[in-house]
Structure formats: C-alpha cells, structure tokens
Design an enzyme around this catalytic site. Structure first.
Site, mmCIF file in Angstrom:
data_model
loop_
_atom_site.group_PDB
_atom_site.id
_atom_site.type_symbol
_atom_site.label_atom_id
_atom_site.label_comp_id
_atom_site.label_asym_id
_atom_site.label_seq_id
_atom_site.Cartn_x
_atom_site.Cartn_y
_atom_site.Cartn_z
ATOM 1 N N ARG A 1 5.731 -1.064 9.119
ATOM 2 C CA ARG A 1 4.631 -1.202 10.082
ATOM 3 C C ARG A 1 4.534 -2.614 10.684
ATOM 4 N NH1 ARG A 1 -0.893 0.680 8.493
ATOM 5 N NH2 ARG A 1 -0.393 0.401 6.295
ATOM 6 N N GLN B 1 16.450 -3.547 -6.288
ATOM 7 C CA GLN B 1 16.085 -2.143 -6.499
ATOM 8 C C GLN B 1 16.671 -1.326 -5.344
ATOM 9 O OE1 GLN B 1 12.155 -1.048 -5.475
ATOM 10 N NE2 GLN B 1 12.093 0.767 -6.779
ATOM 11 N N GLY C 1 9.831 4.020 -5.824
ATOM 12 C CA GLY C 1 8.423 3.911 -6.181
ATOM 13 C C GLY C 1 8.134 2.682 -7.027
ATOM 14 N N TYR D 1 10.026 -43.432 19.432
ATOM 15 C CA TYR D 1 10.712 -42.536 18.506
ATOM 16 C C TYR D 1 11.387 -43.349 17.406
ATOM 17 C CZ TYR D 1 14.088 -39.468 16.347
ATOM 18 O OH TYR D 1 14.814 -38.772 15.414
HETATM 19 C C1 UD1 Z 1 0.103 1.108 -4.132
HETATM 20 C C2 UD1 Z 1 -0.551 1.823 -5.313
HETATM 21 C C3 UD1 Z 1 -1.996 2.169 -4.945
HETATM 22 C C4 UD1 Z 1 -2.752 0.920 -4.557
HETATM 23 C C5 UD1 Z 1 -2.024 0.179 -3.434
HETATM 24 C C6 UD1 Z 1 -2.663 -1.161 -3.195
HETATM 25 C C7 UD1 Z 1 1.215 3.041 -6.495
HETATM 26 C C8 UD1 Z 1 1.826 4.351 -6.712
HETATM 27 N N1 UD1 Z 1 0.191 3.008 -5.621
HETATM 28 O O1 UD1 Z 1 0.160 2.039 -3.070
HETATM 29 O O2 UD1 Z 1 -2.654 2.789 -6.047
HETATM 30 O O3 UD1 Z 1 -4.075 1.236 -4.154
HETATM 31 O O4 UD1 Z 1 -0.638 -0.059 -3.797
HETATM 32 O O5 UD1 Z 1 -2.084 -1.759 -2.074
HETATM 33 O O6 UD1 Z 1 1.606 2.060 -7.123
HETATM 34 N N2 UD1 Z 1 7.569 -1.470 -3.707
HETATM 35 C C9 UD1 Z 1 8.808 -1.731 -4.219
HETATM 36 N N3 UD1 Z 1 9.642 -0.695 -4.515
HETATM 37 C C10 UD1 Z 1 9.293 0.585 -4.314
HETATM 38 C C11 UD1 Z 1 8.000 0.860 -3.794
HETATM 39 C C12 UD1 Z 1 7.172 -0.186 -3.510
HETATM 40 O O7 UD1 Z 1 9.172 -2.908 -4.420
HETATM 41 O O8 UD1 Z 1 10.098 1.466 -4.612
HETATM 42 C C13 UD1 Z 1 6.666 -2.585 -3.392
HETATM 43 C C14 UD1 Z 1 6.325 -2.683 -1.926
HETATM 44 O O9 UD1 Z 1 7.238 -3.530 -1.255
HETATM 45 C C15 UD1 Z 1 4.928 -3.271 -1.946
HETATM 46 C C16 UD1 Z 1 4.335 -2.752 -3.245
HETATM 47 O O10 UD1 Z 1 5.442 -2.384 -4.058
HETATM 48 O O11 UD1 Z 1 4.914 -4.661 -1.998
HETATM 49 C C17 UD1 Z 1 3.403 -1.575 -3.064
HETATM 50 O O12 UD1 Z 1 4.119 -0.509 -2.496
HETATM 51 P P1 UD1 Z 1 3.459 0.429 -1.400
HETATM 52 O O13 UD1 Z 1 4.443 1.450 -1.009
HETATM 53 O O14 UD1 Z 1 2.861 -0.382 -0.322
HETATM 54 O O15 UD1 Z 1 2.319 1.123 -2.263
HETATM 55 P P2 UD1 Z 1 1.024 1.827 -1.717
HETATM 56 O O16 UD1 Z 1 1.385 3.177 -1.230
HETATM 57 O O17 UD1 Z 1 0.306 0.926 -0.805
#
Ligand code: UD1
Ligand code: CA
Length: 449
Positions: A15, A75, A80, A348
């Site tokens: 985004r 990763q 997730g 300068y």
């Molecule tokens: C996550 C939480 C949610 C919380 C929210 C707060 C989970 C399942 N959900 O959701 O409960 O309210 O954050 O902002 O944890 N990332 C990785 N590898 C991955 C997936 C994510 O490094 O495979 C990192 C992303 O870059 C990011 C963070 O983890 O910095 C959170 O991931 P994101 O996908 O934004 O989680 P949300 O759906 O926002």
C-alpha cells in the site's frame, strides 16, 4: 535478565505504492526500521534479529548500518507472523531469557512500554501489548476476562460480538524465548488467510495451562505505517513530540512548529534554535550554542557558545569548537574549526582544518575538488584570510599568516607571511570618461542608422 528482540520486516508494504521496501521509508531522517531498532536497543538486549523477506539485501544492509551486531534472517516465502518469528528460532531458541516481537513498520513503541511488558511477565507466561482503538477497523481483537487474555481473534475470523471489542492487538508480544518458540512450533494455518498467525500462541498457551495477559499502551505508540498518508502522519507525530521534548529539556525554540528534528538529534540545555531550522541525521548541539533561522544541519557537532546562521549549511564532518561563529550563506563540510574561528559570510569551507581564532573573510572558497580527488586545506592559528581568497587545495597557511583579498593561493604560506596572489592594479588617469564617451557615440551612431 537477558532480552532478545525479533523485529518483523519481511512484508512488502504494497500500500506504500513504492519500489522501496516499507521499513526503509523515512521518518525523522531515519528508516522506519531504525526507529524500531532504537526502541529495542534502549533495553540493552543481548540479541536483535531482524526478519527480512521483500528486498532482503537492502533491509539487511540498513539493519547492519544501524548496528553491526544486529542479525538478519530471510523469511521466504512469507507465510504469516508466526512463521516470520519462527525464522529466528535457530539464532535464539538456545539463548534463554526473554524474547520480544516488534514490527519494523511500527516506529513509536516506547522503551518504558517494553519494560512494563517485561515486568508483567512475572504474572503471565505470554504478555501482549494492547491498545484501546478509536477506530478498531481490521485490527486483531483481544478477548479478555478480568486480568486474563483469553485469546486474540483476527478480524476475518471474529464474530460480530468479538468485532465490537475495542481493545486491539498491537502485534508486540513478549514471552520467554523458550515458551515463544515452543508455542510457535505448534501454530497451524487453518484460517481464512491460510497464514500462520502469531496471535494463535495465546490459545495454545492456555491449552498448556500457561497464562496470558495484556499491557495497555496509548494508541499513538502503536501507530503503524501502511500508506504514504500514514507515513506523513507519523512524521508529524514524531516532530510534534520531538519539539515538546526539546522544550521540556530546556532548549529554546523560537518557532517550534518550524523546526524539524531527526531521530538522533541531540541538543543541550540552553541552546537556542531559531525558526525554520532543519536537522538531518547525526547532529549534536551543545549547551548554550545558538542556531539562527533557516539553517540546515547534518552530521555535525556544534560546541558551547558557537553561533551558526542565519542561512548556514553544516554538512557531514563539520566540527565547530567553542565560540566559533559561522554566519550567513556559509557552507561547511568535513572541516574542523578550532575555538573562536570566525567564518562570517558567503563562504565554502570543505575538507579543511582551521586553527583557533582564525578569521575567514567573505567569499573565501576552499577549492577542494580537482574533478577527480578531494584535497585538504590546512590553516593555522590566528590567520587572516582576506575576502575572496581561493585556497586551491592541497595547500596550507601558517599561523599568523595573512592572505590578501582576491588572492588565488596555490602554494603554501609560511607562518606570519603575507601572501599576495592577484594581478597588480594599474590606474589610467581620465580613461574612464574617455571610454564612456566613446561607447555612447557608438550607441548613438547605431540608433540613427
Ligand atoms: C497483525 C496482527 C493483528 C494486529 C496487527 C497490528 C497477526 C496474525 N495479526 O495483523 O492481530 O492487530 O498486526 O498491526 O499477527 N510480516 C512478516 N512476515 C510475514 C507476515 C508479516 O515479516 O509472513 C511482518 C510485516 O512486514 C509487518 C508485520 O509482520 O511488519 C505485521 O504483518 P501484517 O501483515 O501487517 O499483519 P496485520 O494483518 O496487520
Ligand atoms: Ca499491518
């Protein structure tokens, strides 16, 4: 008690609509990732592991630039948040101590909040950082009963009743490293997104008879950056807090709302900062120094009693000793100005060493670059550089030496010498009037033809 941090930074951040990975976008002249790393480093952790994925090489480079002791793991694919944390297991599982998960895109978690989570670990095996959301939107919801956190439900999985909960998951979680990795190893992906949710460890902990609890922080701390609009909001929030902190710490800001700070700006008590001053990275201003309006500073050090500006630019490596004066339209780069040096106007100074109490006249230029290499200019103590002197480096000027205005100095000047490096002046009596008369007659002849 030893603490390890796992900072999740694998996501692409689609985004942001950007070629740059999200965690490398800047707030306060520093990548988002460095804000999270700064919060972690404040707790003097034994290890910090950054989980990279999208543009892993770039993110790793940035993490190592922050601190060489930071370790990075990749990763790939990204399945997730639990799967992301699991990537750190080989580095941390044997470490013992506490483990705290942070997000690389959530820059404002305060060290005090992290300390509070560590304290809460005395009462709970798993501690989650929650906040009361004004607009809970798609955040995961914290289902509590009294002191206890029952479970975290992701929005997609939540019932209407659960969606009406306003206590939300920030994503920050703390447990012993051992518990953290034991629980994560048992997380499955049987959910709407087919992802391994870190949030599932709360229910798994309960099944093991372990307790989970919540530490609540202000929503402003959990502000995450997903869009350019949120990046701008986060910048504004950072600046507003930095201005209040500076005022609180005894710094005078004549027009606080026009001053912009970097993540690592240090300003001493009783310093005075005028309007429209911009601090880039790595600036230290000592107590009692004054930065007048419209200055731009980065990578520099300004000592007590020094005055800078208005309209001055200090670039990386500018080192101003006590009582130095740098005036308007002066640029200083990679140069050491000893005590009491004055560089008042239109100058300068680059790649130079200037001895104490030397005066640099208006329009002086250190000609430091020959088109291929940079060269140094050395100026002694109590020297006087006449206005409009070109110092063609490498060159050195002795103590108590003087250069005549308009000189082009290409050779070293010994101590106490006067150097003249300009054409000798010739006066032709009456020639000005004659010349003008001739030019006017030429113009008149053209006009009549
Ligand atoms: C996550 C939480 C949610 C919380 C929210 C707060 C989970 C399942 N959900 O959701 O409960 O309210 O954050 O902002 O944890 N990332 C990785 N590898 C991955 C997936 C994510 O490094 O495979 C990192 C992303 O870059 C990011 C963070 O983890 O910095 C959170 O991931 P994101 O996908 O934004 O989680 P949300 O759906 O926002
Ligand atoms: Ca998110």
């Amino acid at each position: 008690m030893s603490v390890s941090f796992i900072i999740l930074a694998a996501g692409m951040g689609s985004r942001m609509n950007s070629d740059t990975p999200k965690v490398l976008h800047h707030i306060a002249a520093a990548p988002l990732l460095h804000h999270a790393l700064t919060a972690a480093r404040n707790l003097e952790p034994s290890r910090i592991v950054v989980v990279t994925g999208h543009e892993a090489a770039l993110v790793t480079k940035s993490a190592e630039a922050f601190d060489v002791s930071v370790q990075c793991v990749v990763q790939d694919p990204q399945l997730g948040t639990a799967h992301a944390v699991a990537q750190a297991a080989p580095l941390l599982a044997e470490m013992g101590g506490e483990a705290i998960v942070l997000y690389g895109d959530t820059p404002f978690i305060r060290p005090e909040t992290l300390e509070a989570m560590l304290h809460a670990r005395a009462r709970h095996s798993v501690v989650v950082l929650g906040f009361e959301a004004k607009d809970p939107g798609l955040y995961g919801r914290l289902v509590t009963s009294g002191e206890t956190l029952e479970k975290i439900v992701e929005y997609q999985e939540a019932t209407d009743e659960e969606r009406s909960i306003t206590l939300c998951n920030s994503g920050v979680i703390c447990a012993s490293a051992k518990t953290m990795f034991d629980l994560i190893a048992r997380v499955g992906n049987g959910n709407a997104a087919a992802e391994y949710y870190l949030t599932d460890i709360v229910e798994i902990a309960h099944a093991d008879g372990l307790s989970a609890g919540v530490v609540i922080c202000d929503e402003s701390e959990t502000l995450g950056v997903n869009t350019r609009a949120q990046l701008a909001e986060a910048e504004a929030a950072f600046q507003s807090r930095a201005r209040s902190d500076a005022l609180e710490n005894g710094v005078t800001l004549t027009a606080p709302e026009t001053v912009f700070f970097a993540l690592d700006t240090h300003i001493g008590r009783d310093a005075i900062i005028g309007p429209n001053v911009i601090f880039g990275p790595a600036v230290t201003i000592e107590s009692g120094a004054e930065i007048k309006g419209f200055c731009h500073l980065e990578g520099c050090h300004v000592s007590r009693g020094a005055t800078v500006g208005p309209f001055a630019r200090l670039r990386p490596g500018a080192e101003l000793a006590e009582d130095v004066h740098v005036g308007n339209f002066v640029e200083i780069k990679n140069a050491i100005l000893d005590e009491g040096v004055k560089v008042g106007h239109l100058t300068y100074i680059g790649d130079a060493d200037i001895g104490e109490f030397t005066n640099i006249g208006a329009g002086t230029v250190t000609c430091n670059y020959d088109g291929v290499m940079k060269h140094r200019t050395k100026i002694g103590k109590r020297a006087f550089i006449g206005s409009d002197t070109m110092l063609v480096a490498p060159v050195s000027i002795g103590n108590d030496a003087l250069t005549a205005s308009g000189s082009v100095i290409t050779e070293n000047v010994p101590d106490a010498a006067l150097a003249l490096g300009r054409a000798k002046q010739v006066n032709k009596p009456g020639l000005a009037i004659k010349l003008m008369a001739r030019l006017k007659s030429i113009k008149a002849a053209k006009g009549s033809s």
